[in-house]
Design an enzyme around this catalytic site. Sequence first.
Site, PDB file in Angstrom:
ATOM      1  N   LYS A  13       0.682  -0.809  -0.048  1.00 53.90           N
ATOM      2  CA  LYS A  13       0.671   0.315  -0.206  1.00 53.90           C
ATOM      3  C   LYS A  13       0.831   1.519   0.179  1.00 53.90           C
ATOM      4  CE  LYS A  13      -2.328   0.932   3.825  1.00 53.90           C
ATOM      5  NZ  LYS A  13      -1.833   1.838   4.605  1.00 53.90           N
ATOM      6  N   ARG A  88      -9.112   4.196  10.406  1.00 47.62           N
ATOM      7  CA  ARG A  88      -9.632   3.239  10.253  1.00 47.62           C
ATOM      8  C   ARG A  88     -11.022   2.263  10.651  1.00 47.62           C
ATOM      9  NH1 ARG A  88      -3.937   1.410  10.590  1.00 47.62           N
ATOM     10  NH2 ARG A  88      -2.610   3.715  10.921  1.00 47.62           N
ATOM     11  N   ARG A 127      10.235 -13.254   3.393  1.00 48.46           N
ATOM     12  CA  ARG A 127      11.182 -11.375   3.118  1.00 48.46           C
ATOM     13  C   ARG A 127      12.571 -11.716   3.651  1.00 48.46           C
ATOM     14  NH1 ARG A 127       9.078  -6.678   5.069  1.00 48.46           N
ATOM     15  NH2 ARG A 127       6.881  -6.478   3.676  1.00 48.46           N
ATOM     16  N   ARG A 159      13.296 -10.826   8.867  1.00 49.80           N
ATOM     17  CA  ARG A 159      12.915  -9.762  10.260  1.00 49.80           C
ATOM     18  C   ARG A 159      12.804 -10.523  11.041  1.00 49.80           C
ATOM     19  NH1 ARG A 159       9.256  -4.849   7.351  1.00 49.80           N
ATOM     20  NH2 ARG A 159       8.179  -5.771   9.332  1.00 49.80           N
TER      21      ARG A 159
END
Length: 216
Positions: A13, A88, A127, A159
């Site tokens: 996004k 939100r 990732r 991560r």
Amino acid sequence: MNIILFGPPGAGKGTQADKIAKKFDLHTVSTGDLLRKEIKKNTELGNKIKSLIDKGSLVPDDIIANLVIKVLSNKKLYNRLIFDGYPRTIEQAKNLDLSLKMYNQKISCVLSLNIEKKFILKRILGRLTCSNCGTIFNKYFKPASKQNHSCDASFLKKRSDDNEKIVINRFKEYLNKTLPILNFYKDQNLLHQINGIEGIDQIFDKIRGIIASLET
Ligand SMILES: [Zn+2]
């Protein structure tokens, strides 16, 4: 033209928001940025926000609404906003509608990047970042090889927060919170759903097409 962009964590996004902002000369509005800027200004409100965040408390809706109003009242940004990660909640969405009306503006379109859980998992859990040169790879979509990477494979690190449970929870939370908001905009014929599984450029092409069709 004012746009709202929705997408679960890991759907890219932020990348799309940057591309849209650049292409259509829009100003990105995200709650995080608004809060950070206010804190930096060292105002009374900024200090209050800082102490809330330091305590780990949520910043209440009325504070965020006021920061959004500041943006809406800024003539330089009139009708040139892209909301990223805001609203939100359905209350925030209704509030935003009222505030927009107050400043003679409206939402032109709402873009929702849709992506299935299994793709998010692969995208986030796969990732790998090279701690030596900073290049980001993905075990599934863009594996490191001798051709595209010269550092030793031992530099490739996952991560720490990339574990499955956290990712799934974040995804579920996003769907639960966002679905009512998407329906709110769908009822106003503003919602455009976009397949978020495609590549960055293909997704952006679609978004560009949608925005171009609004301008004519
Ligand atoms: Zn490297």
